[in-house]
Design a protein around this motif. Structure first.
Motif, PDB file in Angstrom:
ATOM      1  N   ALA A 120       0.728  -1.357   0.117  1.00 14.36           N
ATOM      2  CA  ALA A 120       0.246  -0.115   0.165  1.00 14.36           C
ATOM      3  C   ALA A 120       0.710   1.233   0.274  1.00 14.36           C
ATOM      4  CB  ALA A 120      -0.991  -0.180   0.810  1.00 14.36           C
ATOM      5  N   GLU A 121       2.104   1.054   0.486  1.00 20.93           N
ATOM      6  CA  GLU A 121       3.119   1.953  -0.104  1.00 20.93           C
ATOM      7  C   GLU A 121       4.001   2.411  -1.049  1.00 20.93           C
ATOM      8  OE1 GLU A 121       3.991   1.714   5.293  1.00 20.93           O
ATOM      9  OE2 GLU A 121       4.859   0.163   3.262  1.00 20.93           O
ATOM     10  N   GLU A 122       3.087   1.819  -2.167  1.00 18.71           N
ATOM     11  CA  GLU A 122       4.385   1.748  -2.925  1.00 18.71           C
ATOM     12  C   GLU A 122       3.261   1.924  -4.957  1.00 18.71           C
ATOM     13  OE1 GLU A 122       6.495  -2.027  -4.887  1.00 18.71           O
ATOM     14  OE2 GLU A 122       6.187  -2.704  -2.885  1.00 18.71           O
ATOM     15  N   ASP A 123       4.312   2.503  -5.302  1.00 20.04           N
ATOM     16  CA  ASP A 123       3.770   2.361  -6.704  1.00 20.04           C
ATOM     17  C   ASP A 123       5.110   1.048  -7.727  1.00 20.04           C
ATOM     18  OD1 ASP A 123       1.920   4.840  -7.030  1.00 20.04           O
ATOM     19  OD2 ASP A 123       3.673   6.435  -7.800  1.00 20.04           O
ATOM     20  N   GLY A 124       3.523   0.919  -8.080  1.00 21.79           N
ATOM     21  CA  GLY A 124       4.439  -0.872  -8.605  1.00 21.79           C
ATOM     22  C   GLY A 124       3.333  -1.866  -9.932  1.00 21.79           C
ATOM     23  N   VAL A 125       4.479  -2.727 -10.067  1.00 20.97           N
ATOM     24  CA  VAL A 125       3.729  -3.788 -11.018  1.00 20.97           C
ATOM     25  C   VAL A 125       4.195  -4.956 -10.885  1.00 20.97           C
ATOM     26  CG1 VAL A 125       3.450  -4.177 -14.006  1.00 20.97           C
ATOM     27  CG2 VAL A 125       3.869  -2.058 -13.200  1.00 20.97           C
ATOM     28  N   SER A 126       3.036  -5.465 -10.773  1.00 20.98           N
ATOM     29  CA  SER A 126       3.227  -7.407 -10.846  1.00 20.98           C
ATOM     30  C   SER A 126       2.323  -7.893 -11.533  1.00 20.98           C
ATOM     31  CB  SER A 126       2.166  -7.589  -9.419  1.00 20.98           C
ATOM     32  OG  SER A 126       0.337  -7.656  -9.811  1.00 20.98           O
ATOM     33  N   THR A 151       1.159 -12.283 -14.043  1.00 23.62           N
ATOM     34  CA  THR A 151       0.976 -13.659 -13.707  1.00 23.62           C
ATOM     35  C   THR A 151       2.793 -13.945 -13.483  1.00 23.62           C
ATOM     36  OG1 THR A 151      -1.333 -13.656 -13.442  1.00 23.62           O
ATOM     37  CG2 THR A 151      -0.481 -15.793 -13.697  1.00 23.62           C
ATOM     38  N   HIS A 152       3.336 -15.447 -12.831  1.00 22.22           N
ATOM     39  CA  HIS A 152       4.479 -16.151 -13.462  1.00 22.22           C
ATOM     40  C   HIS A 152       5.274 -14.786 -14.148  1.00 22.22           C
ATOM     41  CE1 HIS A 152       1.266 -19.171 -13.567  1.00 22.22           C
ATOM     42  NE2 HIS A 152       1.538 -19.719 -12.378  1.00 22.22           N
ATOM     43  N   TYR A 153       5.537 -13.757 -13.567  1.00 17.42           N
ATOM     44  CA  TYR A 153       6.846 -13.303 -14.508  1.00 17.42           C
ATOM     45  C   TYR A 153       6.856 -12.519 -15.821  1.00 17.42           C
ATOM     46  CZ  TYR A 153       8.809 -15.715  -9.895  1.00 17.42           C
ATOM     47  OH  TYR A 153       8.572 -16.487  -8.569  1.00 17.42           O
ATOM     48  N   SER A 154       4.959 -12.608 -15.811  1.00 17.10           N
ATOM     49  CA  SER A 154       5.194 -12.033 -17.499  1.00 17.10           C
ATOM     50  C   SER A 154       4.961 -13.482 -18.173  1.00 17.10           C
ATOM     51  CB  SER A 154       5.911 -10.988 -17.790  1.00 17.10           C
ATOM     52  OG  SER A 154       5.434 -10.693 -18.928  1.00 17.10           O
ATOM     53  N   GLY A 155       5.488 -14.352 -17.402  1.00 13.40           N
ATOM     54  CA  GLY A 155       5.375 -15.363 -18.742  1.00 13.40           C
ATOM     55  C   GLY A 155       3.909 -15.977 -19.569  1.00 13.40           C
ATOM     56  N   THR A 215      -2.904 -11.076 -16.867  1.00  9.93           N
ATOM     57  CA  THR A 215      -3.064 -10.277 -16.181  1.00  9.93           C
ATOM     58  C   THR A 215      -2.371  -9.352 -15.912  1.00  9.93           C
ATOM     59  OG1 THR A 215      -3.741 -10.099 -13.893  1.00  9.93           O
ATOM     60  CG2 THR A 215      -5.070 -10.588 -15.378  1.00  9.93           C
ATOM     61  N   THR A 216      -1.739  -7.690 -16.137  1.00  7.13           N
ATOM     62  CA  THR A 216      -0.543  -7.458 -15.623  1.00  7.13           C
ATOM     63  C   THR A 216      -1.423  -5.657 -14.842  1.00  7.13           C
ATOM     64  OG1 THR A 216       0.398  -6.514 -17.591  1.00  7.13           O
ATOM     65  CG2 THR A 216       0.084  -4.811 -16.081  1.00  7.13           C
ATOM     66  N   ASN A 217      -0.763  -5.813 -13.747  1.00  2.00           N
ATOM     67  CA  ASN A 217      -1.549  -5.488 -12.364  1.00  2.00           C
ATOM     68  C   ASN A 217      -0.757  -4.258 -11.854  1.00  2.00           C
ATOM     69  OD1 ASN A 217      -3.970  -8.297 -12.018  1.00  2.00           O
ATOM     70  ND2 ASN A 217      -1.875  -9.070 -11.991  1.00  2.00           N
ATOM     71  N   PHE A 218      -1.788  -3.101 -11.510  1.00  5.16           N
ATOM     72  CA  PHE A 218      -0.759  -2.009 -10.360  1.00  5.16           C
ATOM     73  C   PHE A 218      -1.120  -1.991  -9.352  1.00  5.16           C
ATOM     74  CE2 PHE A 218      -1.705  -1.955 -15.031  1.00  5.16           C
ATOM     75  CZ  PHE A 218      -0.624  -1.557 -15.689  1.00  5.16           C
ATOM     76  N   MET A 219      -0.022  -1.727  -8.075  1.00  3.96           N
ATOM     77  CA  MET A 219      -0.009  -1.058  -7.422  1.00  3.96           C
ATOM     78  C   MET A 219       0.028   0.341  -7.367  1.00  3.96           C
ATOM     79  SD  MET A 219       2.776  -3.740  -5.247  1.00  3.96           S
ATOM     80  CE  MET A 219       3.757  -3.612  -7.155  1.00  3.96           C
ATOM     81  N   ASN A 220      -0.685   1.136  -6.316  1.00  7.35           N
ATOM     82  CA  ASN A 220      -1.471   2.334  -6.519  1.00  7.35           C
ATOM     83  C   ASN A 220      -0.944   2.836  -5.010  1.00  7.35           C
ATOM     84  OD1 ASN A 220      -2.387   4.209  -8.653  1.00  7.35           O
ATOM     85  ND2 ASN A 220      -3.468   1.754  -8.556  1.00  7.35           N
ATOM     86  N   GLN A 221       0.436   3.871  -4.946  1.00 11.25           N
ATOM     87  CA  GLN A 221       1.093   4.136  -3.568  1.00 11.25           C
ATOM     88  C   GLN A 221      -0.373   5.202  -2.850  1.00 11.25           C
ATOM     89  OE1 GLN A 221       3.929   7.109  -3.159  1.00 11.25           O
ATOM     90  NE2 GLN A 221       4.977   6.264  -1.110  1.00 11.25           N
ATOM     91  N   ALA A 222      -0.839   4.006  -1.430  1.00  5.26           N
ATOM     92  CA  ALA A 222      -1.964   5.053  -0.939  1.00  5.26           C
ATOM     93  C   ALA A 222      -1.441   6.235   0.168  1.00  5.26           C
ATOM     94  CB  ALA A 222      -2.993   4.248  -0.070  1.00  5.26           C
ATOM     95  N   PHE A 223      -0.152   5.732   0.558  1.00  9.36           N
ATOM     96  CA  PHE A 223       0.561   6.730   1.548  1.00  9.36           C
ATOM     97  C   PHE A 223       1.728   6.357   1.852  1.00  9.36           C
ATOM     98  CE2 PHE A 223      -1.699   2.702   3.906  1.00  9.36           C
ATOM     99  CZ  PHE A 223      -0.301   2.651   4.156  1.00  9.36           C
ATOM    100  N   HIS A 251       9.744   1.070 -18.717  1.00 13.66           N
ATOM    101  CA  HIS A 251      11.273   0.146 -19.724  1.00 13.66           C
ATOM    102  C   HIS A 251      11.007  -1.224 -19.290  1.00 13.66           C
ATOM    103  CE1 HIS A 251      14.640  -1.329 -20.479  1.00 13.66           C
ATOM    104  NE2 HIS A 251      14.239  -1.195 -21.835  1.00 13.66           N
ATOM    105  N   LEU A 252      11.678  -1.575 -17.625  1.00 14.11           N
ATOM    106  CA  LEU A 252      11.861  -3.089 -17.158  1.00 14.11           C
ATOM    107  C   LEU A 252      10.350  -3.715 -17.267  1.00 14.11           C
ATOM    108  CD1 LEU A 252      14.116  -4.075 -15.767  1.00 14.11           C
ATOM    109  CD2 LEU A 252      13.719  -3.763 -13.846  1.00 14.11           C
ATOM    110  N   ARG A 253       9.667  -3.255 -16.673  1.00  9.76           N
ATOM    111  CA  ARG A 253       8.539  -4.063 -16.223  1.00  9.76           C
ATOM    112  C   ARG A 253       7.406  -3.868 -17.787  1.00  9.76           C
ATOM    113  NH1 ARG A 253       8.331  -7.903 -12.848  1.00  9.76           N
ATOM    114  NH2 ARG A 253       6.962  -7.097 -11.474  1.00  9.76           N
ATOM    115  N   LEU A 254       6.921  -2.598 -17.855  1.00 11.61           N
ATOM    116  CA  LEU A 254       6.397  -2.464 -18.789  1.00 11.61           C
ATOM    117  C   LEU A 254       6.664  -2.450 -20.254  1.00 11.61           C
ATOM    118  CD1 LEU A 254       4.167  -0.219 -16.983  1.00 11.61           C
ATOM    119  CD2 LEU A 254       3.827  -2.245 -17.446  1.00 11.61           C
ATOM    120  N   SER A 255       8.171  -2.667 -20.618  1.00 13.76           N
ATOM    121  CA  SER A 255       8.670  -2.656 -22.427  1.00 13.76           C
ATOM    122  C   SER A 255       8.096  -1.201 -22.684  1.00 13.76           C
ATOM    123  CB  SER A 255       8.392  -4.383 -22.706  1.00 13.76           C
ATOM    124  OG  SER A 255       8.733  -5.045 -22.199  1.00 13.76           O
TER     125      SER A 255
END
Length: 505
Positions: free
Chosen positions: A214-220, A222-226, A230-238, A274-278
């Motif tokens: 909940a404290e970070e912006d990020g991307v996750s 399924t199976h390391y993109s293999g 889905t591509t899932n996004f973490m939105n920093q809440a605080f 670049h790294l996660r979303l190409s």
């Protein structure tokens, strides 16, 4: 069965498989009766399952962790891939989906050649003995690293960094041996994590707080993109203090160590793009959706989307699914799958059965924890307060072990104390033990280290028992014995709630 009864996909085998004739000869060495004897599964059930899978169009196989965790695991995986291929279930709707080379794979080996350089790469620990492992995993070989930490050869290891890794409680076999080696060799070590761990307490000079989800912006993925689900996004809440996300920390450290490699990135969000979303998506725009269903493309072996050179075929030297592995052959391994008994088993080491009459398997996943995480989260700990050992009712009765009684499980490598869970899930000759246990409510300083060695089933798992190519440690296939204990080591959940309650409770 699938080959001998002519149930395979002739077209896919003809055009997209390499080594079918050799495989057809090899599988004759494993008749159904022999497989039944090894597995304990009735021969008619094996035949029924083979026919059912071959007739199901399409079909998919679930590949679990237990396949990997034995010295013969690479060959077991090779068999599963062969099943997928000869039935034509590779990269088809409803079958086994393969990773698109055009999306989300930039992080595999990011910057390793430019940032580390060939001279240092050639000095990678274990590269000389296990080149396939080191060149595919892009890491030093774990067992060889332990030997280096113990001996200082071929060179001493003086610096360490744990990226959310609690190796003394979770990932290392013979954890006390790893503890002693790291304490001996490291001059400086730091970690980035959400909680203090036994590994950090024992060996780290600096602990950097890691941002929680909940404290970070990020991307996750399924199976390391293999798997293109889905591509899932973490939105920093605080924000809490100075905690950084893992990718933000890596960006800062990387920029300091190799500034020339990070000049193109304005900030770590740009790095994520670049790294996660190409560069296929922009994080700042896509995060508003929270989850995005990615486009699914099938038959990518026909369109060139599986290979770096974008030519049709699979990402192998032959461009085909290699039933006969040219890579294995290149490095001295048998190119065809074969069965090999575990190093310690009722068949391979019958002389040990008087001392260790049970097969030990470890590490089945639980709902409460992920590896060694969440032991200090009261809601999770309530679900699974103590380390559990599953034992068959008939075996438990014979040994005088009651459900909920503490036991000691041991073998020639070590011992651990766990709480019995009497269950028909395991057969009479098998003991299953949970992994990843430590007790954050206890004293953290040496020598206790949150009690991490008391119930650590990895005490019973040896190092240096991998396959020929360096893969596959025996976490699922050892021998052991078990006995009841009189002592009660039950967790006091009131203590857990009091020590780890939220500030608003």
């Amino acid at each position: 069965m699938i080959i001998s009864e002519d149930l395979y996909d002739h077209d896919f085998v003809k055009y997209w498989c390499y080594g079918f004739e050799e495989l057809a000869e090899r599988v004759k060495e494993m008749p159904v009766e022999k497989a039944a004897e090894i597995t304990g599964i009735p021969a008619d059930k094996i035949v029924e399952a083979a026919r059912m899978y071959a007739a199901a169009t399409p079909a998919a196989l679930q590949w679990g962790l237990a396949i990997d965790q034995k010295a013969n695991g690479m060959q077991a995986g090779q068999c599963i891939v062969a099943l997928m291929a000869i039935t034509g279930n590779v990269d088809v709707p409803g079958g086994q989906i393969l990773a698109d080379i055009n999306f989300g794979l930039n992080e595999v080996g990011f910057g390793i050649e430019e940032g580390v350089g060939k001279e240092l790469m050639d000095k990678m620990i274990g590269l000389d003995k296990y080149p396939v492992y080191c060149n595919t995993i892009l890491n030093a070989h774990a067992d060889m690293m332990l030997e280096t930490c113990e001996t200082g050869k071929p060179y001493p290891i003086k610096f360490g960094f744990y990226a959310g890794n609690n190796l003394m409680s979770c990932t290392s076999a013979e954890p006390k041996r790893w503890h002693d080696a790291l304490v001996k060799t490291l001059d400086f070590c730091f970690t980035i994590d959400c909680f203090m761990t036994p590994s950090a307490e024992a060996t780290c000079e600096v602990f950097l707080p890691l941002a929680a989800a909940a404290e970070e912006d990020g991307v996750s993925f399924t199976h390391y993109s293999g798997s293109p689900v889905t591509t899932n996004f973490m939105n920093q809440a605080f924000t809490t203090g100075e905690a950084l996300s893992d990718i933000e920390a890596c960006f800062k450290v990387g920029k300091r160590l190799n500034p020339h490699m990070f000049e193109e990135y304005q900030d770590y969000h740009d790095f994520i793009d670049h790294l996660r979303l190409s560069r296929k998506l922009r994080f700042e725009e896509a995060k508003k959706e929270v989850t995005i269903q990615r486009d699914v493309k099938y038959y990518k072996y026909e369109t060139g989307d599986l290979r770096m050179d974008h030519s049709p075929g699979f990402n192998t030297p032959t461009g085909k699914v290699e039933l006969y592995s040219t890579v294995f052959e290149q490095f001295g391994e048998d190119p065809l799958p074969y069965y090999e008994e575990p190093q310690y088993s009722p068949v391979n080491t019958p002389e040990l059965l008087a001392q260790y009459p049970f097969v030990l398997t470890t590490g089945a996943r639980t709902f409460a924890f992920f590896h060694s995480e969440n032991r200090q989260v009261p809601y999770c700990r309530e679900l699974n307060p103590d380390p559990l050992l599953e034992i068959n009712p008939k075996t438990a009765k014979r040994l005088g072990i009651a459900n909920g009684q503490w036991c000691e499980v041991w073998n020639q490598f070590g011992s651990a104390k766990l709480k019995a869970k009497v269950s028909e899930v395991v057969d009479e000759q098998t003991i299953h033990a949970q992994h990843g246990w430590w007790f954050p409510e206890e004293e953290g300083s040496e020598p206790n280290l949150y009690g991490t060695f008391r119930s650590n089933i990895n005490n019973l798992v040896p190092n240096f028992h991998t396959g020929k190519l360096g893969f596959g440690a025996p976490f699922k296939c050892l021998l052991c014995n078990v006995r009841p204990l009189d002592e009660n080591l039950d967790t006091d959940m009131n203590e857990i709630w009091e020590k780890f309650k939220r500030e608003d409770q």
